[in-house]
Design an enzyme around this catalytic site. Sequence first.
Site, mmCIF file in Angstrom:
data_model
loop_
_atom_site.group_PDB
_atom_site.id
_atom_site.type_symbol
_atom_site.label_atom_id
_atom_site.label_comp_id
_atom_site.label_asym_id
_atom_site.label_seq_id
_atom_site.Cartn_x
_atom_site.Cartn_y
_atom_site.Cartn_z
ATOM 1 N N CYS A 338 -72.190 102.415 22.486
ATOM 2 C CA CYS A 338 -73.644 102.592 22.528
ATOM 3 C C CYS A 338 -74.409 101.823 21.457
ATOM 4 O O CYS A 338 -75.379 101.150 21.793
ATOM 5 C CB CYS A 338 -74.081 104.056 22.512
ATOM 6 S SG CYS A 338 -72.813 105.264 22.522
ATOM 7 N N ARG A 367 -60.215 105.305 18.999
ATOM 8 C CA ARG A 367 -60.435 106.567 18.307
ATOM 9 C C ARG A 367 -59.111 107.058 17.754
ATOM 10 O O ARG A 367 -58.085 106.945 18.414
ATOM 11 C CB ARG A 367 -61.034 107.607 19.263
ATOM 12 C CG ARG A 367 -62.388 107.151 19.759
ATOM 13 C CD ARG A 367 -62.991 108.082 20.768
ATOM 14 N NE ARG A 367 -64.205 107.466 21.296
ATOM 15 C CZ ARG A 367 -64.986 108.010 22.215
ATOM 16 N NH1 ARG A 367 -64.690 109.185 22.704
ATOM 17 N NH2 ARG A 367 -66.055 107.385 22.646
ATOM 18 N N GLN A 385 -63.898 102.178 28.398
ATOM 19 C CA GLN A 385 -64.888 102.983 29.119
ATOM 20 C C GLN A 385 -65.624 102.100 30.109
ATOM 21 O O GLN A 385 -65.929 100.949 29.800
ATOM 22 C CB GLN A 385 -65.918 103.548 28.135
ATOM 23 C CG GLN A 385 -65.353 104.510 27.122
ATOM 24 C CD GLN A 385 -66.421 104.969 26.154
ATOM 25 O OE1 GLN A 385 -67.203 104.170 25.641
ATOM 26 N NE2 GLN A 385 -66.466 106.269 25.896
ATOM 27 N N HIS A 389 -75.576 102.040 29.554
ATOM 28 C CA HIS A 389 -76.700 102.754 28.958
ATOM 29 C C HIS A 389 -77.956 102.374 29.697
ATOM 30 O O HIS A 389 -78.227 101.195 29.891
ATOM 31 C CB HIS A 389 -76.779 102.445 27.466
ATOM 32 C CG HIS A 389 -75.582 102.941 26.741
ATOM 33 N ND1 HIS A 389 -74.459 102.164 26.542
ATOM 34 C CD2 HIS A 389 -75.284 104.178 26.262
ATOM 35 C CE1 HIS A 389 -73.535 102.890 25.940
ATOM 36 N NE2 HIS A 389 -73.997 104.114 25.761
#
Length: 646
Positions: A338, A367, A385, A389
């Site tokens: 993001c 992560r 992913q 957005h």
Amino acid sequence: MSKIKITFPDGNQKEFDRDITGKQIAEGISKGLAKEALAVEVNGEVWDLSRPIRQDATFKILKWSDDGGKDAYWHSSAHLMAEAVETLYPGAKFGIGPSIETGFYYDLDLGDHNLTKDDLQKIEEKMNELANRDVPYVREEKKWEDAVEYFKAKGDQYKLELLDEFKGQTISFYHQGNFTDLCRGPHLPSTGKIKAMKLLSVAGAYWRGNEKNKMMQRIYGVTFPTKKELDEYLFRLEEAKRRDHRKLGAELELFLLTPKVGSGLPLWLPKGTIIRESLIEFLRDEQRKRGYQSVVTPHIANLELYKTSGHYPYYKDSQFPPIQLENGEAFLLKPMNCPHHHQIYSFKPRSYRDLPIRLAEFGTVYRYEQSGEMNGLTRVRGFTQDDAHIYCAHDQLKAEIKATIELTQLVFKTFGMDVKIRLSYRDDKNTEKYGGEAGFWEQAQREIREVADEIKLDYFIALGEASFYGPKIDFMVKDALNRTWQLGTVQVDYVMPERFQLEYIGQDGQRHRPVIIHRAPFGSLERFIGILIEHFAGEFPLWLAPIQVAVLPISDVFMEYAREVYEALKDSGVRVEIDDRNEKVGYKIRDWETKKVPFMLVVGEKEKVGGLVSVRQHKKGDQGTVKREEFQTRILDIIKTRALTV
RNA sequence: GCUGAAGUAGCUCAGUGGUAGAGCAGCGGUUUCGUAAACCGCAGGUCGUGGGUUCAACUCCCACCUUCAGCUCCA
């Protein structure tokens, strides 16, 4: 004696003497029903069959086929197991022992003794013995002080801790045989109802689910009214293990997890990459139709970016440590896309005419998941992913949420996957976990719920499951072992536009804040494919199958014709292989069947002469002969339409 | 991260202190074959890693790594 009015599920009403029990009513209806009855539902609450009914009530008899019946059955089984444990290990202390979706567990503290498989066997045998005594489960109500006294005498600090919360209330106990437990109930009439039992596993579990507390031993078990049902259940468990994506991933050569690269860092093998890229292509097509623009961003970014977003230091522990440069700069492996996209949004002034702006990227993020958390492809440390957005004006928000939900549902429909929809709200009791002002949260939660209601989504609400910048609509799917995973997600975010000072110029010439929708229909490609493998048990629909067709010449003599068939299919874009090994056709068929290849084309003399192919379909067998061209047209159509079944 | 279990050939698994085994897969040959396994042969191992005990360790002990189940966590 006074009368009460009982309303049955079919709407019929009947009067009974006050204090009649569920059991007596059942017996009045039929002996068979009384025998099958496990519990009753009185005014929507599940009760023991033996509990007297004191007022007018709606009434339903719960049998094995009812959830409430199973619940009482498994909960009673947990008590039976506890009795067996207490008999075998005197002094055992007990935590909680509820029924679960399938079966039950009980948390135990046995001091220094670690339970082994042999112990489970022993406990199981003892349970059988105790069940055969067929003693009743008896409810008893005690004053709170007496309840405390009982567990003080027994020395069970866990039950005492539970009792703390019920101070001053009347406490219900249940006994069966020599076992007594603090329990709300309800329970079966007697232990004899429990016929077939299996203790499945033992594992650690923190007392009250808090990792600061002592770890207890949890035994999971399951029971059934007949041996046959137990055997069927155990068979299904074994079947499910065969679907396990970790097993199929290796067998079908889809991906590789090796400590030489790192825990939770999957390598995609050529066949798995075909599936992955097919999924990407599918979603890219759909996104193009819906006005998304693709962007690409790097895998690391300046640490400052994540300080602005707020991801760092709040999520410091779940990130790989920063890369420190000598000049004092630090970079972070990106845990999410993001902030990068927000920079793309704000690289130039935006007009209301430009909105909504939809930026999409198959972005790989990293992560630092805890070591015990990794699980095949479903929980990894590096994953991609299908992120996007959407920056929109507030009056566009609902329409955009709807469109993203619609896209996500299309995805799951395309694969025939069964999803549960979760509205993930923040936990108002734990606000420090979340960013932004309370007003924004209320607004965002109201808005997603309104949209969900407008399009009549079948959802449930989960407090405390929101992301730190906003509430989510999560698409939850189960794996082969019945574990639930979040795949798709749609999130509304008022927080990041503030943090990043995002703006657009409105029709009024003034600066306004856009709202952001974060959305990912697959969620992560890794997790999605992991679930997809299990969903299809490795038998992918044609458009995803790494090898779609195998051409099997009956002997060397027909190799030339087989090559013609093979080349033609290959040229038309079909993923086809030719089996030119010196083996009998039966051997080849067996081999390609185990590889779960959807179509096999057997070619010999007959086919060569007629310009034909013998079609054999995976698991379905011989489908007869067709013209080569006809087969080709048909298969291309199945691929193009992304058909689930052929 | 925590509790417990496991790790032997590419895969599935035998092997209870005395020279590491089988089936499948792989490779070489023979066979030229019609819808789920032709036949013969060959090769394949630092027994997860590192220490220790012992005349001798796959086997016993310790530490670590990885995997599995569950718990906790999951932007």
